[in-house]
Design a protein around this motif. Structure first.
Motif, PDB file in Angstrom:
ATOM      1  N   LYS A 156       0.807  -1.157   0.054  1.00 44.33           N
ATOM      2  CA  LYS A 156       0.170  -0.035  -0.117  1.00 44.33           C
ATOM      3  C   LYS A 156       0.951   1.431  -0.114  1.00 44.33           C
ATOM      4  CE  LYS A 156      -3.930  -2.030   0.913  1.00 44.33           C
ATOM      5  NZ  LYS A 156      -5.337  -2.145   0.250  1.00 44.33           N
ATOM      6  N   LYS A 157       2.057   1.200   0.338  1.00 39.95           N
ATOM      7  CA  LYS A 157       2.945   2.291   0.502  1.00 39.95           C
ATOM      8  C   LYS A 157       2.299   3.333   1.597  1.00 39.95           C
ATOM      9  CE  LYS A 157       5.409   0.305  -2.626  1.00 39.95           C
ATOM     10  NZ  LYS A 157       6.860  -0.375  -2.025  1.00 39.95           N
ATOM     11  N   TYR A 158       1.925   2.834   2.574  1.00 46.62           N
ATOM     12  CA  TYR A 158       1.557   3.646   3.673  1.00 46.62           C
ATOM     13  C   TYR A 158       1.369   2.714   5.080  1.00 46.62           C
ATOM     14  CZ  TYR A 158      -3.382   2.606   3.179  1.00 46.62           C
ATOM     15  OH  TYR A 158      -4.590   1.971   3.084  1.00 46.62           O
ATOM     16  N   LEU A 159       1.531   3.343   6.147  1.00 43.52           N
ATOM     17  CA  LEU A 159       1.233   2.938   7.424  1.00 43.52           C
ATOM     18  C   LEU A 159       0.519   3.746   8.485  1.00 43.52           C
ATOM     19  CD1 LEU A 159       2.301   0.288   9.212  1.00 43.52           C
ATOM     20  CD2 LEU A 159       3.952   1.735  10.113  1.00 43.52           C
ATOM     21  N   ILE A 160      -0.659   3.234   8.922  1.00 43.94           N
ATOM     22  CA  ILE A 160      -1.124   4.131   9.851  1.00 43.94           C
ATOM     23  C   ILE A 160      -0.721   3.597  11.264  1.00 43.94           C
ATOM     24  CG2 ILE A 160      -3.525   4.305  10.708  1.00 43.94           C
ATOM     25  CD1 ILE A 160      -4.686   3.418   8.086  1.00 43.94           C
ATOM     26  N   ILE A 161      -0.735   4.710  12.231  1.00 42.51           N
ATOM     27  CA  ILE A 161      -0.189   4.423  13.621  1.00 42.51           C
ATOM     28  C   ILE A 161      -1.280   4.687  14.364  1.00 42.51           C
ATOM     29  CG2 ILE A 161       1.597   4.841  15.339  1.00 42.51           C
ATOM     30  CD1 ILE A 161       3.645   5.154  13.007  1.00 42.51           C
ATOM     31  N   THR A 162      -1.817   3.925  15.047  1.00 38.97           N
ATOM     32  CA  THR A 162      -2.743   4.333  16.258  1.00 38.97           C
ATOM     33  C   THR A 162      -2.295   3.882  17.577  1.00 38.97           C
ATOM     34  OG1 THR A 162      -5.312   4.101  16.777  1.00 38.97           O
ATOM     35  CG2 THR A 162      -3.974   2.218  15.991  1.00 38.97           C
ATOM     36  N   GLU A 163      -3.255   4.245  18.516  1.00 37.07           N
ATOM     37  CA  GLU A 163      -2.687   3.879  19.978  1.00 37.07           C
ATOM     38  C   GLU A 163      -3.312   2.514  20.495  1.00 37.07           C
ATOM     39  OE1 GLU A 163      -2.030   6.109  23.963  1.00 37.07           O
ATOM     40  OE2 GLU A 163      -3.605   7.050  22.773  1.00 37.07           O
ATOM     41  N   GLY A 164      -4.241   2.118  20.292  1.00 32.79           N
ATOM     42  CA  GLY A 164      -5.171   0.974  20.644  1.00 32.79           C
ATOM     43  C   GLY A 164      -5.116  -0.141  20.016  1.00 32.79           C
ATOM     44  N   GLU A 165      -4.717  -1.466  20.640  1.00 31.82           N
ATOM     45  CA  GLU A 165      -4.550  -2.778  19.730  1.00 31.82           C
ATOM     46  C   GLU A 165      -5.902  -2.974  19.021  1.00 31.82           C
ATOM     47  OE1 GLU A 165      -1.645  -2.701  23.116  1.00 31.82           O
ATOM     48  OE2 GLU A 165      -3.771  -2.158  22.920  1.00 31.82           O
ATOM     49  N   ILE A 166      -7.191  -2.734  19.415  1.00 29.14           N
ATOM     50  CA  ILE A 166      -8.364  -3.086  18.954  1.00 29.14           C
ATOM     51  C   ILE A 166      -8.380  -2.238  17.679  1.00 29.14           C
ATOM     52  CG2 ILE A 166     -11.006  -3.282  19.075  1.00 29.14           C
ATOM     53  CD1 ILE A 166     -10.704  -4.016  21.839  1.00 29.14           C
ATOM     54  N   LYS A 167      -8.195  -1.067  17.781  1.00 32.79           N
ATOM     55  CA  LYS A 167      -8.241   0.002  16.557  1.00 32.79           C
ATOM     56  C   LYS A 167      -7.183  -0.618  15.438  1.00 32.79           C
ATOM     57  CE  LYS A 167      -9.639   4.153  18.701  1.00 32.79           C
ATOM     58  NZ  LYS A 167      -9.055   4.839  20.144  1.00 32.79           N
ATOM     59  N   ALA A 168      -6.142  -0.975  15.728  1.00 31.70           N
ATOM     60  CA  ALA A 168      -5.206  -1.533  14.694  1.00 31.70           C
ATOM     61  C   ALA A 168      -5.476  -2.884  14.226  1.00 31.70           C
ATOM     62  CB  ALA A 168      -3.769  -1.598  15.551  1.00 31.70           C
ATOM     63  N   ALA A 169      -6.231  -3.742  15.110  1.00 31.57           N
ATOM     64  CA  ALA A 169      -6.820  -5.025  14.669  1.00 31.57           C
ATOM     65  C   ALA A 169      -7.897  -4.793  13.697  1.00 31.57           C
ATOM     66  CB  ALA A 169      -7.124  -5.814  15.698  1.00 31.57           C
ATOM     67  N   VAL A 170      -8.821  -3.895  14.006  1.00 34.16           N
ATOM     68  CA  VAL A 170      -9.893  -3.713  12.937  1.00 34.16           C
ATOM     69  C   VAL A 170      -9.508  -3.189  11.665  1.00 34.16           C
ATOM     70  CG1 VAL A 170     -11.985  -2.534  12.848  1.00 34.16           C
ATOM     71  CG2 VAL A 170     -11.724  -3.789  14.877  1.00 34.16           C
ATOM     72  N   ALA A 171      -8.564  -2.211  11.727  1.00 34.87           N
ATOM     73  CA  ALA A 171      -8.292  -1.258  10.445  1.00 34.87           C
ATOM     74  C   ALA A 171      -7.446  -2.175   9.548  1.00 34.87           C
ATOM     75  CB  ALA A 171      -7.167  -0.379  10.766  1.00 34.87           C
ATOM     76  N   HIS A 172      -6.589  -3.211  10.297  1.00 35.71           N
ATOM     77  CA  HIS A 172      -5.720  -4.378   9.410  1.00 35.71           C
ATOM     78  C   HIS A 172      -6.811  -5.247   8.869  1.00 35.71           C
ATOM     79  CE1 HIS A 172      -2.428  -6.364   8.076  1.00 35.71           C
ATOM     80  NE2 HIS A 172      -3.087  -7.720   8.114  1.00 35.71           N
ATOM     81  N   LEU A 173      -7.906  -5.787   9.487  1.00 36.54           N
ATOM     82  CA  LEU A 173      -8.786  -6.837   9.032  1.00 36.54           C
ATOM     83  C   LEU A 173      -9.380  -6.167   7.792  1.00 36.54           C
ATOM     84  CD1 LEU A 173     -10.201  -8.386  12.013  1.00 36.54           C
ATOM     85  CD2 LEU A 173      -8.845  -9.357  10.211  1.00 36.54           C
ATOM     86  N   GLN A 174      -9.746  -4.693   7.831  1.00 36.18           N
ATOM     87  CA  GLN A 174     -10.420  -3.885   6.669  1.00 36.18           C
ATOM     88  C   GLN A 174      -9.570  -3.587   5.459  1.00 36.18           C
ATOM     89  OE1 GLN A 174     -13.737  -3.433   6.660  1.00 36.18           O
ATOM     90  NE2 GLN A 174     -13.692  -4.857   8.486  1.00 36.18           N
ATOM     91  N   GLY A 175      -8.155  -4.160   5.442  1.00 38.73           N
ATOM     92  CA  GLY A 175      -7.421  -3.908   4.705  1.00 38.73           C
ATOM     93  C   GLY A 175      -6.501  -2.815   4.648  1.00 38.73           C
ATOM     94  N   PHE A 176      -6.541  -2.093   5.871  1.00 30.48           N
ATOM     95  CA  PHE A 176      -5.671  -0.804   6.107  1.00 30.48           C
ATOM     96  C   PHE A 176      -4.303  -1.378   6.973  1.00 30.48           C
ATOM     97  CE2 PHE A 176      -9.823   0.888   5.723  1.00 30.48           C
ATOM     98  CZ  PHE A 176      -9.807   1.840   4.501  1.00 30.48           C
ATOM     99  N   PRO A 177      -3.086  -1.092   6.564  1.00 33.52           N
ATOM    100  CA  PRO A 177      -1.914  -1.555   7.350  1.00 33.52           C
ATOM    101  C   PRO A 177      -1.709  -0.682   8.421  1.00 33.52           C
ATOM    102  CG  PRO A 177      -1.190  -0.434   5.413  1.00 33.52           C
ATOM    103  CD  PRO A 177      -2.707  -0.629   5.041  1.00 33.52           C
ATOM    104  N   CYS A 178      -1.930  -1.012   9.611  1.00 39.98           N
ATOM    105  CA  CYS A 178      -1.935  -0.320  10.977  1.00 39.98           C
ATOM    106  C   CYS A 178      -1.366  -1.054  12.144  1.00 39.98           C
ATOM    107  CB  CYS A 178      -3.568  -0.062  11.355  1.00 39.98           C
ATOM    108  SG  CYS A 178      -3.775   1.066  12.436  1.00 39.98           S
ATOM    109  N   VAL A 179      -0.771  -0.181  12.940  1.00 39.67           N
ATOM    110  CA  VAL A 179      -0.032  -0.874  13.947  1.00 39.67           C
ATOM    111  C   VAL A 179      -0.490   0.019  15.210  1.00 39.67           C
ATOM    112  CG1 VAL A 179       2.071  -1.522  12.925  1.00 39.67           C
ATOM    113  CG2 VAL A 179       1.932   0.761  13.989  1.00 39.67           C
ATOM    114  N   ALA A 180      -0.314  -0.351  16.488  1.00 42.12           N
ATOM    115  CA  ALA A 180      -0.605   0.121  17.737  1.00 42.12           C
ATOM    116  C   ALA A 180       0.730   0.413  18.241  1.00 42.12           C
ATOM    117  CB  ALA A 180      -1.695  -0.761  18.596  1.00 42.12           C
TER     118      ALA A 180
END
Length: 239
Positions: free
Chosen positions: A196-220
């Motif tokens: 995807k050439k981008y990475l989303i950084i959030t604070e909560g693990e649940i937010k990161a997990a849900v974002a990843h399941l929707q196809g967005f590369p995300c870490v907490a």
């Protein structure tokens, strides 16, 4: 990684932050999104991706621990916690957007309130998962293992009932001394981020997990301003 002086970080400090973490003006892009963490001397710019170290600054508040032994122990405990997931827990995660496949992907678990055999392991206290009475540190919490290169490098617990305080709790002791230098979902997110050439950084693990399941590369990244050294975005990723 480039070097930067503490004098620069102090004289170019931006508004906000605390004594241990703050923002400064980035020498590369001149934006005020250079986040500096004093305990490891590491600074990262969220605007341009430049990474710096103050050079030679050591983390001294805790002795380095037996990281390989801790990771082996976390792997064993992760399997134990996975066995305590109930239908009620599955329903909770499903309401939050994490289905059964997500539970397996992120290897989520639950820490029961009672003492378990795994807490009598000599590594348990060094790993920060039990106290000296062999009781769980993360009792009655949903467990989010932090995984990197197939190793379990850390664990965090989220409250399982409304008035449980704090909502999120980490294993006891400094994360760096335990070798916990990567964010949650790093293994999964970095693979997707390369596409995807981008990475989303959030604070909560649940937010990161849900974002990843929707196809967005995300870490907490709990705490957000406390950077974990292993989080090294590639040069063509947007954050």
């Amino acid at each position: 990684m480039q070097t930067i002086t503490e004098e620069y970080l102090h004289t170019h400090r931006a508004r906000g932050g605390s004594a241990s973490t703050w923002k400064a003006i980035c020498p590369d892009c001149k934006n005020n999104n250079l986040y500096y963490t004093t305990f490891n001397g590491f600074a990262y710019c969220f605007n341009c991706g430049a990474a710096y170290t103050t050079g030679g600054r050591e983390y001294v508040s805790e002795q380095e621990k037996n990281v390989p032994a801790i990771r082996e122990y976390y792997k064993k405990v992760k399997q134990t916690y996975s066995g305590y997931i109930t239908k009620e827990h599955e329903q909770y995660f499903d309401r939050r957007g994490i289905d059964k496949g997500g539970l397996e992907l992120f290897q989520l678990g639950y820490c029961p309130p009672s003492s378990l055999d795994v807490y009598f392991d000599p590594v348990a206290k060094e790993a920060g998962l039990s106290d000296y009475q062999n009781n769980p540190i993360l009792a009655e919490r949903y467990i989010f293992p932090y995984i990197c290169d197939g190793d379990v490098i850390d664990m965090r617990g989220r409250a399982s009932y409304p008035d449980q305080d704090p909502k999120y709790k980490s294993a006891r002791g400094g994360s760096r001394s335990r070798g916990a230098i990567y964010p949650f979902n790093w293994d999964n997110a970095q693979l997707l981020a390369r596409q995807k050439k981008y990475l989303i950084i959030t604070e909560g693990e649940i937010k990161a997990a849900v974002a990843h399941l929707q196809g967005f590369p995300c870490v907490a990244l709990p705490g957000m301003m406390t950077w974990r050294e292993g989080l090294r975005p590639e040069s063509d990723w947007k954050l």
